[in-house]
Every structure is written in C-alpha cells, then in structure tokens.
Design a protein around this motif. Structure first.
Motif, PDB file in Angstrom:
ATOM      1  N   MET A 154      -7.982  47.477 -52.048  1.00  0.00           N
ATOM      2  CA  MET A 154      -8.671  47.113 -53.292  1.00  0.00           C
ATOM      3  C   MET A 154      -7.736  47.360 -54.484  1.00  0.00           C
ATOM      4  N   THR A 155      -7.582  46.337 -55.313  1.00  0.00           N
ATOM      5  CA  THR A 155      -6.731  46.505 -56.491  1.00  0.00           C
ATOM      6  C   THR A 155      -7.470  47.274 -57.572  1.00  0.00           C
ATOM      7  N   GLN A 156      -6.762  48.145 -58.239  1.00  0.00           N
ATOM      8  CA  GLN A 156      -7.349  48.959 -59.296  1.00  0.00           C
ATOM      9  C   GLN A 156      -7.322  48.202 -60.618  1.00  0.00           C
ATOM     10  N   LYS A 157      -8.466  48.207 -61.309  1.00  0.00           N
ATOM     11  CA  LYS A 157      -8.544  47.521 -62.596  1.00  0.00           C
ATOM     12  C   LYS A 157      -7.654  48.220 -63.618  1.00  0.00           C
ATOM     13  N   ILE A 158      -6.888  47.407 -64.338  1.00  0.00           N
ATOM     14  CA  ILE A 158      -6.025  47.946 -65.383  1.00  0.00           C
ATOM     15  C   ILE A 158      -6.817  48.038 -66.677  1.00  0.00           C
ATOM     16  N   ILE A 159      -6.861  49.227 -67.252  1.00  0.00           N
ATOM     17  CA  ILE A 159      -7.533  49.430 -68.529  1.00  0.00           C
ATOM     18  C   ILE A 159      -6.531  49.214 -69.655  1.00  0.00           C
ATOM     19  N   ARG A 160      -6.798  48.237 -70.506  1.00  0.00           N
ATOM     20  CA  ARG A 160      -5.900  47.953 -71.619  1.00  0.00           C
ATOM     21  C   ARG A 160      -6.431  48.644 -72.869  1.00  0.00           C
ATOM     22  N   ASN A 161      -5.598  49.464 -73.467  1.00  0.00           N
ATOM     23  CA  ASN A 161      -6.025  50.262 -74.611  1.00  0.00           C
ATOM     24  C   ASN A 161      -6.073  49.426 -75.889  1.00  0.00           C
ATOM     25  N   SER A 162      -7.033  49.770 -76.728  1.00  0.00           N
ATOM     26  CA  SER A 162      -7.151  49.170 -78.054  1.00  0.00           C
ATOM     27  C   SER A 162      -6.175  49.858 -78.993  1.00  0.00           C
ATOM     28  N   ASN A 163      -5.380  49.073 -79.703  1.00  0.00           N
ATOM     29  CA  ASN A 163      -4.317  49.628 -80.543  1.00  0.00           C
ATOM     30  C   ASN A 163      -4.353  48.937 -81.905  1.00  0.00           C
ATOM     31  N   PRO A 164      -5.252  49.362 -82.794  1.00  0.00           N
ATOM     32  CA  PRO A 164      -5.431  48.654 -84.066  1.00  0.00           C
ATOM     33  C   PRO A 164      -4.218  48.728 -84.984  1.00  0.00           C
ATOM     34  N   TYR A 165      -3.752  47.564 -85.404  1.00  0.00           N
ATOM     35  CA  TYR A 165      -2.567  47.500 -86.263  1.00  0.00           C
ATOM     36  C   TYR A 165      -2.809  48.159 -87.616  1.00  0.00           C
ATOM     37  N   TRP A 166      -3.964  47.895 -88.213  1.00  0.00           N
ATOM     38  CA  TRP A 166      -4.207  48.292 -89.598  1.00  0.00           C
ATOM     39  C   TRP A 166      -4.219  49.810 -89.808  1.00  0.00           C
ATOM     40  N   ILE A 167      -4.605  50.570 -88.779  1.00  0.00           N
ATOM     41  CA  ILE A 167      -4.722  52.025 -88.951  1.00  0.00           C
ATOM     42  C   ILE A 167      -3.801  52.787 -87.996  1.00  0.00           C
ATOM     43  N   ASN A 168      -2.705  52.178 -87.649  1.00  0.00           N
ATOM     44  CA  ASN A 168      -1.697  52.878 -86.861  1.00  0.00           C
ATOM     45  C   ASN A 168      -1.205  54.089 -87.654  1.00  0.00           C
ATOM     46  N   GLU A 169      -1.213  55.251 -87.039  1.00  0.00           N
ATOM     47  CA  GLU A 169      -0.868  56.476 -87.752  1.00  0.00           C
ATOM     48  C   GLU A 169       0.596  56.541 -88.164  1.00  0.00           C
ATOM     49  N   LYS A 170       1.396  55.567 -87.746  1.00  0.00           N
ATOM     50  CA  LYS A 170       2.791  55.525 -88.184  1.00  0.00           C
ATOM     51  C   LYS A 170       2.917  54.954 -89.599  1.00  0.00           C
ATOM     52  N   HIS A 171       1.862  54.297 -90.082  1.00  0.00           N
ATOM     53  CA  HIS A 171       1.927  53.737 -91.430  1.00  0.00           C
ATOM     54  C   HIS A 171       2.030  54.864 -92.456  1.00  0.00           C
ATOM     55  N   ASP A 172       2.905  54.699 -93.418  1.00  0.00           N
ATOM     56  CA  ASP A 172       3.147  55.743 -94.419  1.00  0.00           C
ATOM     57  C   ASP A 172       1.899  56.060 -95.236  1.00  0.00           C
ATOM     58  N   PHE A 173       1.096  55.060 -95.546  1.00  0.00           N
ATOM     59  CA  PHE A 173      -0.061  55.323 -96.396  1.00  0.00           C
ATOM     60  C   PHE A 173      -1.069  56.243 -95.710  1.00  0.00           C
ATOM     61  N   ILE A 174      -1.055  56.282 -94.386  1.00  0.00           N
ATOM     62  CA  ILE A 174      -1.950  57.183 -93.652  1.00  0.00           C
ATOM     63  C   ILE A 174      -1.340  58.573 -93.533  1.00  0.00           C
ATOM     64  N   THR A 175      -0.082  58.652 -93.094  1.00  0.00           N
ATOM     65  CA  THR A 175       0.540  59.956 -92.882  1.00  0.00           C
ATOM     66  C   THR A 175       0.632  60.761 -94.182  1.00  0.00           C
ATOM     67  N   SER A 176       0.921  60.087 -95.286  1.00  0.00           N
ATOM     68  CA  SER A 176       1.019  60.804 -96.555  1.00  0.00           C
ATOM     69  C   SER A 176      -0.353  61.246 -97.051  1.00  0.00           C
ATOM     70  N   PHE A 177      -1.369  60.407 -96.823  1.00  0.00           N
ATOM     71  CA  PHE A 177      -2.702  60.751 -97.311  1.00  0.00           C
ATOM     72  C   PHE A 177      -3.289  61.946 -96.568  1.00  0.00           C
ATOM     73  N   LEU A 178      -3.005  62.063 -95.284  1.00  0.00           N
ATOM     74  CA  LEU A 178      -3.600  63.135 -94.480  1.00  0.00           C
ATOM     75  C   LEU A 178      -3.137  64.530 -94.911  1.00  0.00           C
ATOM     76  N   LYS A 179      -2.147  64.588 -95.776  1.00  0.00           N
ATOM     77  CA  LYS A 179      -1.689  65.883 -96.302  1.00  0.00           C
ATOM     78  C   LYS A 179      -2.459  66.299 -97.558  1.00  0.00           C
ATOM     79  N   HIS A 180      -3.429  65.483 -97.971  1.00  0.00           N
ATOM     80  CA  HIS A 180      -4.150  65.759 -99.216  1.00  0.00           C
ATOM     81  C   HIS A 180      -4.895  67.090 -99.128  1.00  0.00           C
ATOM     82  N   PRO A 181      -4.793  67.930-100.135  1.00  0.00           N
ATOM     83  CA  PRO A 181      -5.416  69.260-100.078  1.00  0.00           C
ATOM     84  C   PRO A 181      -6.948  69.247-100.091  1.00  0.00           C
ATOM     85  N   ARG A 182      -7.563  68.134-100.475  1.00  0.00           N
ATOM     86  CA  ARG A 182      -9.022  68.076-100.527  1.00  0.00           C
ATOM     87  C   ARG A 182      -9.645  67.657 -99.196  1.00  0.00           C
TER      88      ARG A 182
END
Length: 441
Positions: free
Chosen positions: A1-29
C-alpha cells in the motif's frame, strides 16, 4: 500500500523570513501568553488580529480619545499576528460589481446596489488609511480586475450586474461610484487582452487591484501599538467566554473585558462560541504562486467561473498568484479548518488551469510552474451575509466575522461600524452626511 504524501501549506504572504514580520515581532508591546499566567483587565478586548480585529482597534483610537477606552487588548491565538485568512488569501481588493445581479436577487435592488457602493467606499477608505499612515503594502487600485464569462449564463449575469449599476447611478446622482469605472468586454476584446479564446465576455473594473494584506494589517497594527494603552497578546488561544466579561485562555489565564469583547475571529469563532456554530461554515480556500515568468501577460487581475478562480501576475517578476477550484473537492472544502495542508485534487486543477484556459501562454514558450502553495480558512454563513454587530441580547459582545470569502471589500468599514457601536454611536450617520454608504442596515 502506498503511503499518502501530505503536502504542507506554506503561505507566501506571512512567511516568517519576511523582514516586516521578523522586525515587528521584537515590539516591546507584544506579550506572549505562555510566558505569564497573570490575569489582566482591559476596557475592550478584540479577539483576532487579522484585518477585522486590527481595524477595529485602529478605529477605536482614531475616532475616540484615549480617555474613552484607556486600555485595549488585541488577542491572537498563534505565535504572530495575521496568521489566519488575512495572511493566507489571494491578494485581491475589488468591489463585487460582478456579483450585483446575485445581490439584487437575494437581498433586493436597493440593498444589493448599496452593498456594492459600501464596498466601493471600503476600498477607498483602505487606500486613504494606507496613505495617511505611510503603510508599505504594495496596494495598487489602478491596475483593475476583470470578471470573465465562459458560458452564456455567466455573461448574462455580468451584463445584468452592469445594467443594475447603470440604473442605480442614474437614480442616485450623489453617489461616488462612476460608470466610467466599468467596461463590458465582448469575445473579441477578451481574445485581444487575455491570450485566450476561451472567454466570451467580461466586466472590467478599473478602480480595483491588489494588496499585500498582511503588510496592510501589520502597518495598521504598528499604528495601534504606538498609541497609549494598547497591548497585543500572542499564543493566547481562547477556549470560552464567561459572563460576557471573562475571557478564558487555554493556559488558564483570565482576561477581563469591562466594556466590550469583539469576536473578530472569522471561522475560528465556531471553536469557542455556541451562537455561531449553526451560522458559520468554515471553508478552506487554496492558493498557489508560480515561479518567475519573463512575460507579463495581464497587467490586471482576473476572475472566472463566477469568482471560483482568481489570479493576478506580479508586475515585478511575473509570478502568478492563483486561487480557487474548491469545486474539485467532493465537499468543496466546507467544514474544513485545517490550513496546514493542501488538497491534492485542487492542486491538480491549479497545475492544469493555464494550459486549459490560456493556451496562448504556451505559444510564447512560457509555462506556469507552481513554486509555493497554501490554504486558508474562510467563514461562510448560512444566509450569505456577514455577522456584524452585537450578540442578540448582549450589548457587551460584538461579532465581526463571516465575510463569505469577501473580507477585503467589506472588513475595514465593518470594523469602523463596530467601533462606533462599542461607543454607542450611530454607525450610519457618517455615510448619510457624506452622501455615501459607510454601513448597511
């Protein structure tokens, strides 16, 4: 029996490599819920940090002095804001002119036309907020979108929508909408513009386009956290509400809201709110993004199959963002809240779409190859109307959700209306004074 391959969801817009996300997550509030079990008290607590929730807090601070609502909390269940539908969409921003015939059939002529006028005002309000706050979100409301027809029935619906708009504008001379914004396309025009002979007509809508929604939300959120008295808690999953006041988190922490609770959680609302469980249908949408393409085929956005497929091409690198094809799934992805995986059947339709419907692309030695795929959960409702306003019999809890896949042309001004309701103000008055529609009765 072949095992089903699970394909992960990888949203482009909120990829944590984007600078606007990584810089914002350092906000003190930003407060991480798992790092503290202390209870806290606020005047207003908004659950959800997508476009609806952040916009509601934005309007509370824009419209009212700090003394009115000294302490406001934004509550997010995930590790970073905008992790739900607002960060997992197709990037379109367009009033639903092409749906007007359906609106009129379902809700009546005046209500249907006013709803489109409301959406028109909504995207203009977003553009104004972007300009006022210098938000870099790649918004473009001049590139336009075209709603395409493959069948005679689809074309008749589009033409009928156009005629309704034309008639409404003749009867309402003060409206800010204009017929110059719209253009009906015939088969020849479609062939000329689309590299395809598969479409028999369409409705081109000039004042519409695309936006990086997550950047928009983070820009509004940046404004909010710069205001006094506003906090953001992440990893704060809500499991229940007690006495219209106490918000119980999964880690046992209790957040107390003295004045109002806003549920801006869209499909997630069904996980902790009994009231919406028979009214909201969580529905998974799927998007993909292609590898770079040298040729720009369409400077505008496109939709087909009565909005069931939608796509636009980046003017920078030619990548095509494509969404839709839920019809390929046996359950059309209804009652599916898993945005961590993609549907292989829908993926197959994404892969074959352009060779099937835009064969002219291949004649220019180009192919559309998928590079990235993701899913997101929308909130459809049983009557096709969003849930906006106070819970029945409860003037302390407010709903701001259920957009049926059309959050972008509706959410910003719906959030403004809820902000006014929280303050016991009239959400309709502003529109009446400005001869436009800022909220629908």
């Amino acid at each position: 029996m072949t095992q089903k391959i699970i394909r992960n969801s990888n949203p482009y817009w909120i990829n944590e490599k984007h600078d606007f996300i990584t810089s914002f997550l350092k906000h003190p509030r930003i407060i991480h819920a798992e790092l503290s079990t202390n209870n806290d008290e606020y005047d207003v607590v908004v659950i959800g940090t997508g476009l609806s929730g952040v916009s509601c807090v934005y309007w509370l601070r824009k419209l009212y002095p700090v003394e009115r609502f000294p302490r406001i909390l934004l509550l997010e269940k995930n590790v970073h804001p905008c992790s739900g539908a607002s960060g997992r969409n197709g990037g379109f921003i367009c009033p639903s002119y092409d749906y007007l015939a359906d609106y009129v059939e379902d809700f009546g002529y005046e209500n249907g036309c006013q709803w489109v006028e409301f959406q028109h005002e909504n995207i203009r309000s977003i553009a104004q907020a972007v300009k006022e706050n210098n938000i870099d979100c790649e918004i473009n409301l001049t590139r336009g979108n075209v709603a395409l027809a493959r069948t005679q029935k689809e074309l008749e619906n589009i033409v009928k929508s156009y005629e309704f708009i034309k008639d409404y504008l003749e009867k309402h001379s003060n409206t800010k909408m204009s017929l110059d914004n719209l253009e009906l396309w015939d088969h020849e025009k479609c062939q000329e513009m689309l590299h395809s002979d598969k479409f028999i007509g369409g409705l081109f809508m000039r004042e519409s386009g695309t936006v990086w929604v997550a950047k928009l939300v983070y820009g509004l959120l940046k404004y909010c956290l710069e205001q006094p008295g506003i906090d953001l808690i992440t990893n704060g999953k809500v499991i229940r509400i007690e006495n219209s006041k106490n918000i119980i988190l999964e880690n046992g922490r209790v957040i107390i809201a003295h004045h109002a609770i806003v549920h801006a959680t869209n499909a997630y609302s069904v996980e902790y709110m009994d009231f919406v469980r028979d009214k909201i249908i969580p529905t998974r949408g799927q998007c993909s993004r292609s590898k770079p393409i040298e040729t720009i085929f369409w400077p505008f956005g496109l939709s087909a199959n009565e909005g069931g497929e939608y796509y636009h091409q980046s003017p920078i690198d030619g990548r095509i963002t494509f969404g839709g094809c839920r019809w390929r799934s046996p359950d059309t992805e209804h009652n599916n809240q898993n945005d961590s995986e993609i549907n292989d059947l829908i993926q197959e339709e994404h892969e074959r779409f352009f060779s099937l419907w835009h064969p002219g692309i291949a004649t220019q030695n180009c192919t559309v190859e998928i590079e990235q795929e993701w899913t997101g959960i929308m909130a459809f409702t049983i009557d096709d109307l969003p849930l906006i306003g106070p819970l029945p019999g409860d003037n302390k809890q407010f709903l701001l959700c259920g957009y049926n896949g059309d959050g972008m042309p509706n959410a910003f001004l719906c959030a403004k209306a809820v902000a006014r309701m929280i303050a016991n103000d009239d959400p309709y008055k502003e529109g009446e004074e400005k001869n436009t529609i800022t909220f629908l009765k």
